[in-house]
Design a protein around this motif. Structure first.
Motif, short mmCIF file in Angstrom:
data_model
loop_
_atom_site.label_atom_id
_atom_site.label_comp_id
_atom_site.label_asym_id
_atom_site.label_seq_id
_atom_site.Cartn_x
_atom_site.Cartn_y
_atom_site.Cartn_z
N ALA A 93 11.97 -6.78 11.08
CA ALA A 93 11.98 -5.87 9.95
C ALA A 93 11.85 -4.46 10.51
O ALA A 93 11.02 -4.22 11.39
CB ALA A 93 10.82 -6.18 9.01
N PRO A 94 12.66 -3.51 10.03
CA PRO A 94 12.69 -2.20 10.69
C PRO A 94 11.40 -1.38 10.53
O PRO A 94 11.12 -0.52 11.34
CB PRO A 94 13.87 -1.49 10.03
CG PRO A 94 14.13 -2.22 8.76
CD PRO A 94 13.68 -3.63 8.98
N VAL A 95 10.64 -1.66 9.46
CA VAL A 95 9.44 -0.86 9.22
C VAL A 95 8.20 -1.75 9.35
O VAL A 95 8.04 -2.72 8.60
CB VAL A 95 9.48 -0.20 7.82
CG1 VAL A 95 8.27 0.71 7.64
CG2 VAL A 95 10.77 0.57 7.63
N TYR A 96 7.34 -1.41 10.29
CA TYR A 96 6.12 -2.17 10.50
C TYR A 96 5.27 -2.20 9.23
O TYR A 96 4.73 -3.24 8.86
CB TYR A 96 5.33 -1.54 11.65
CG TYR A 96 4.03 -2.24 11.92
CD1 TYR A 96 3.98 -3.31 12.81
CD2 TYR A 96 2.86 -1.85 11.27
CE1 TYR A 96 2.79 -3.97 13.04
CE2 TYR A 96 1.68 -2.51 11.51
CZ TYR A 96 1.64 -3.57 12.39
OH TYR A 96 0.46 -4.22 12.60
N TYR A 97 5.15 -1.05 8.59
CA TYR A 97 4.20 -0.90 7.47
C TYR A 97 4.48 -1.86 6.33
O TYR A 97 3.59 -2.25 5.61
CB TYR A 97 4.24 0.55 6.99
CG TYR A 97 3.08 0.96 6.10
CD1 TYR A 97 1.78 0.96 6.57
CD2 TYR A 97 3.30 1.39 4.79
CE1 TYR A 97 0.73 1.37 5.77
CE2 TYR A 97 2.25 1.81 3.98
CZ TYR A 97 0.97 1.80 4.49
OH TYR A 97 -0.07 2.19 3.69
N TRP A 98 5.75 -2.20 6.10
CA TRP A 98 6.02 -3.19 5.05
C TRP A 98 6.82 -4.37 5.55
O TRP A 98 7.68 -4.90 4.84
CB TRP A 98 6.60 -2.59 3.77
CG TRP A 98 7.58 -1.49 3.91
CD1 TRP A 98 8.84 -1.59 4.38
CD2 TRP A 98 7.41 -0.11 3.54
NE1 TRP A 98 9.46 -0.38 4.34
CE2 TRP A 98 8.61 0.55 3.82
CE3 TRP A 98 6.37 0.62 2.98
CZ2 TRP A 98 8.79 1.91 3.59
CZ3 TRP A 98 6.54 1.96 2.75
CH2 TRP A 98 7.73 2.60 3.05
N ASP A 99 6.48 -4.81 6.76
CA ASP A 99 7.02 -6.07 7.29
C ASP A 99 6.30 -7.21 6.54
O ASP A 99 5.12 -7.46 6.76
CB ASP A 99 6.75 -6.14 8.79
CG ASP A 99 7.29 -7.41 9.43
OD1 ASP A 99 7.47 -8.41 8.72
OD2 ASP A 99 7.49 -7.41 10.66
N LEU A 108 4.00 -9.79 8.10
CA LEU A 108 2.66 -9.34 8.48
C LEU A 108 1.81 -9.03 7.25
O LEU A 108 0.66 -9.45 7.15
CB LEU A 108 2.76 -8.11 9.39
CG LEU A 108 3.58 -8.29 10.68
CD1 LEU A 108 3.68 -6.98 11.44
CD2 LEU A 108 2.95 -9.37 11.56
N TYR A 144 -5.34 -8.51 10.43
CA TYR A 144 -5.44 -7.10 10.08
C TYR A 144 -4.06 -6.48 10.27
O TYR A 144 -3.49 -6.56 11.35
CB TYR A 144 -6.46 -6.38 10.97
CG TYR A 144 -6.35 -4.88 10.89
CD1 TYR A 144 -6.72 -4.21 9.73
CD2 TYR A 144 -5.85 -4.14 11.95
CE1 TYR A 144 -6.60 -2.84 9.64
CE2 TYR A 144 -5.72 -2.76 11.86
CZ TYR A 144 -6.10 -2.12 10.70
OH TYR A 144 -5.96 -0.75 10.60
N HIS A 145 -3.54 -5.88 9.23
CA HIS A 145 -2.25 -5.19 9.33
C HIS A 145 -2.42 -3.69 9.13
O HIS A 145 -1.93 -2.90 9.91
CB HIS A 145 -1.27 -5.78 8.33
CG HIS A 145 0.04 -5.05 8.24
ND1 HIS A 145 0.30 -4.11 7.27
CD2 HIS A 145 1.15 -5.09 9.02
CE1 HIS A 145 1.52 -3.62 7.46
NE2 HIS A 145 2.05 -4.19 8.50
N HIS A 146 -3.13 -3.30 8.09
CA HIS A 146 -3.41 -1.88 7.87
C HIS A 146 -4.68 -1.79 7.02
O HIS A 146 -5.11 -2.78 6.43
CB HIS A 146 -2.24 -1.19 7.17
CG HIS A 146 -2.06 -1.65 5.74
ND1 HIS A 146 -1.47 -2.86 5.43
CD2 HIS A 146 -2.42 -1.10 4.57
CE1 HIS A 146 -1.46 -3.00 4.11
NE2 HIS A 146 -2.03 -1.96 3.57
N THR A 147 -5.25 -0.60 6.96
CA THR A 147 -6.51 -0.41 6.22
C THR A 147 -6.20 -0.24 4.74
O THR A 147 -5.94 0.87 4.27
CB THR A 147 -7.27 0.81 6.78
OG1 THR A 147 -7.46 0.59 8.18
CG2 THR A 147 -8.62 0.97 6.10
N SER A 181 0.83 -1.21 0.00
CA SER A 181 0.00 0.00 0.00
C SER A 181 0.86 1.26 0.00
O SER A 181 0.92 2.00 0.99
CB SER A 181 -0.93 -0.01 1.22
OG SER A 181 -1.85 -1.06 1.11
#
Lengths: 353, 353
Positions: free
Chosen positions: A232-238, A241, A255-258, A74
């Protein structure tokens, strides 16, 4: 209220359509624009899960892969680049980055931020890297990951990537390829060519709006991700997940992100259009159109930047700008904005659109 | 080709519209959906710059701030959270995170990935944190940054954040507030309340599709960003660069990433609708609707999760689910999917929509 409603928002949005001829985003077709205006769905809606499953299938076709860890991040193409580097590298590890234009420099900047030791191998500006140059660099650096761009939109060069995996295997190194400006327009066989990570953008050949980065990891790359010593250093693109949200593994969806349903609609339709046309035909069509463009540009006196026709990226044609104009002038004129040299440009055969 | 075109993409997209009643995304209005289907514009097009400028103005109104570093991150609400933490924290620095529901835990996870030393202060589940609890924790931890959520969608609790800056100033600490589920529906005065960083999501009260995270940093926070000892760890949301792309500083605009024009169209219209209605009216409307919902839910026998009405977040109403159904059952039923206890639910007064 301390701040009043702004004047500029009192009128409704008005967008003048333009035919996009730059390196991206491309003009989206009416079918895609119709799709993105469909009702928003929740990120946990089974109807949206079906659309995500369709997209995974379509991306496996586009990448020519059976990789289960194939999905759309995303974010824009840059987030695909950053997702590859941040998932496959850990602090203190060696990475080798091919500098064949702007995007190699960008990848080097990102990798440094993640604490990797960045090594580079550079081509002469406007030419490809030779296999021997790559092999020498890999042998010297012994990197964990070798990163290279297939189609560099900053130079218009097409870099061969079909013959790199043997070298990477020999030195036990992962192979990541940026196909943002090339996927769907030039041959790319992720599995056959032994590529471990690849990513693209929704807004180039696929013709969907920007905002999603198709991405795929080989089983070997997936194993590296799952055996990291540090998170992974960044949650948003781990990817451990995000992969679960996309149901790439044999585990329940989380659920990881909307996720943006409207962006998914556009990408799904872009992939459907590609599947309808067929990759072979899409590739041939891009080649034919590019050749016609080369001919017409040369007819009106332009010199193409990439000398060797085989080295040209058919999606992005680069030319030398004559010294009596600036590239900014040309870009503004072609977008119908006022530019200083409009009349000269018109006389020379430029057409605004 | 090694992989053939997938069967599932042979049909065109079909989306059954649903009235979205979850914590977000919200249903987008026809005006917003009409906007997102407008032609894609290039990220370097002056027409798009005008739309970005409109959005900055609209966001300053929504956040009630004059902050110049106010823009929309190209990612969902989570990326706003991660942008705040990754820009304001450096490895080894102390952060204090208020755990009032799921989102505090999420922020703690992210901050740890960036190498910060994470300290927490937790409320009793379903209640707010008291000012004295916060003050004690700040005095004990002496963090560089205190992070708290105004409206926690996982509990339905509204946390007062109007009175925190005095504490934070006393201990020389930055104050970051998550307003993803609350901005536009409950009072929020970023400048008046002395808040240093705040972020939201396009898809909640603003009613635009998901994919953008409105964000704002105070001058104090901006100074911290510009005086970092280490580079921001994530290129994609390095505010020094994103801020230049959005022309927040007195410097030329740069290309940072391919911003999604269609998502910007939607957010711009969402902000225009908010400006038309006026924040005061929008806040009152949410309050009135929530009260009616509380009454009707109590009439059909539900117990509200947040006991104290003043502590309830008007955008997300949480109830105890009776023990003869699961929440999954209820959610599926309300979305018109088959659920095990559909007939029981119908009898009890649940309506699918």
């Amino acid at each position: 209220m301390d701040i009043g409603p702004p004047e500029c928002l009192k009128t409704a949005l008005s967008v003048t359509p333009k035919l996009l001829m730059g390196p991206g985003p491309s003009t989206s077709s009416p079918r895609i624009l119709q799709a993105v205006r469909q009702s928003v769905l929740e990120h946990t809606d089974p109807d949206l899960f079906k659309i995500m499953d369709d997209i995974k299938e379509g991306l496996r076709y586009a990448f020519q892969t059976k990789n289960v860890l194939t999905l759309a991040i995303s974010g824009t193409g840059h987030s695909g680049m950053e997702a590859v580097l941040s998932n496959l590298l850990e602090p203190g590890e060696n990475v080798l980055i091919a500098i064949t234009g702007t995007w190699g420099d960008r990848a080097a900047d990102m990798a440094r931020r993640y604490g990797a030791i960045v090594n580079t191998v550079s081509s002469k500006f406007g030419t490809t890297l030779k296999l021997s140059e790559i092999e020498d660099a890999v042998a010297r650096v012994r990197p964990k990951l070798f990163f290279i761009v297939q189609g560099d939109s900053s130079t218009g060069v097409l870099q061969p990537v079909d013959n790199l995996s043997a070298i990477c295997r020999r030195y036990n190194c992962l192979l990541a390829v940026d196909v943002v400006a090339s996927l769907g327009a030039v041959p790319f066989y992720m599995d056959r060519w032994g590529i471990d990570a690849a990513y693209a953008g929704s807004q180039k050949v696929l013709g969907a709006p920007p905002g999603l980065a198709p991405i795929s990891f080989s089983p070997r790359a997936r194993d590296v991700i799952f055996s990291r010593k540090t998170p992974a250093p960044v949650y948003y693109w781990d990817m451990k997940l995000v992969g679960r949200q996309w149901k790439c593994f044999d585990e329940d969806r989380i659920y990881h992100h909307t996720i943006s349903s409207t962006l998914l609609y556009g990408l799904r339709e872009g992939l459907s259009i590609l599947a309808d046309e067929g990759l072979e035909h899409a590739i041939q069509r891009h080649r034919t159109c590019a050749k016609r463009l080369y001919n017409e540009l040369e007819k009106i006196g332009f010199e193409l930047f990439v000398e060797n026709e085989d080295d040209r990226l058919c999606t992005v044609t680069t030319v030398y700008i004559p010294d009596w104009v600036t590239w900014d002038d040309v870009a503004l004129y072609m977008r119908r904005y006022k530019s200083k040299n409009a009349s000269k440009l018109k006389k020379k055969g430029f057409r605004s659109h």
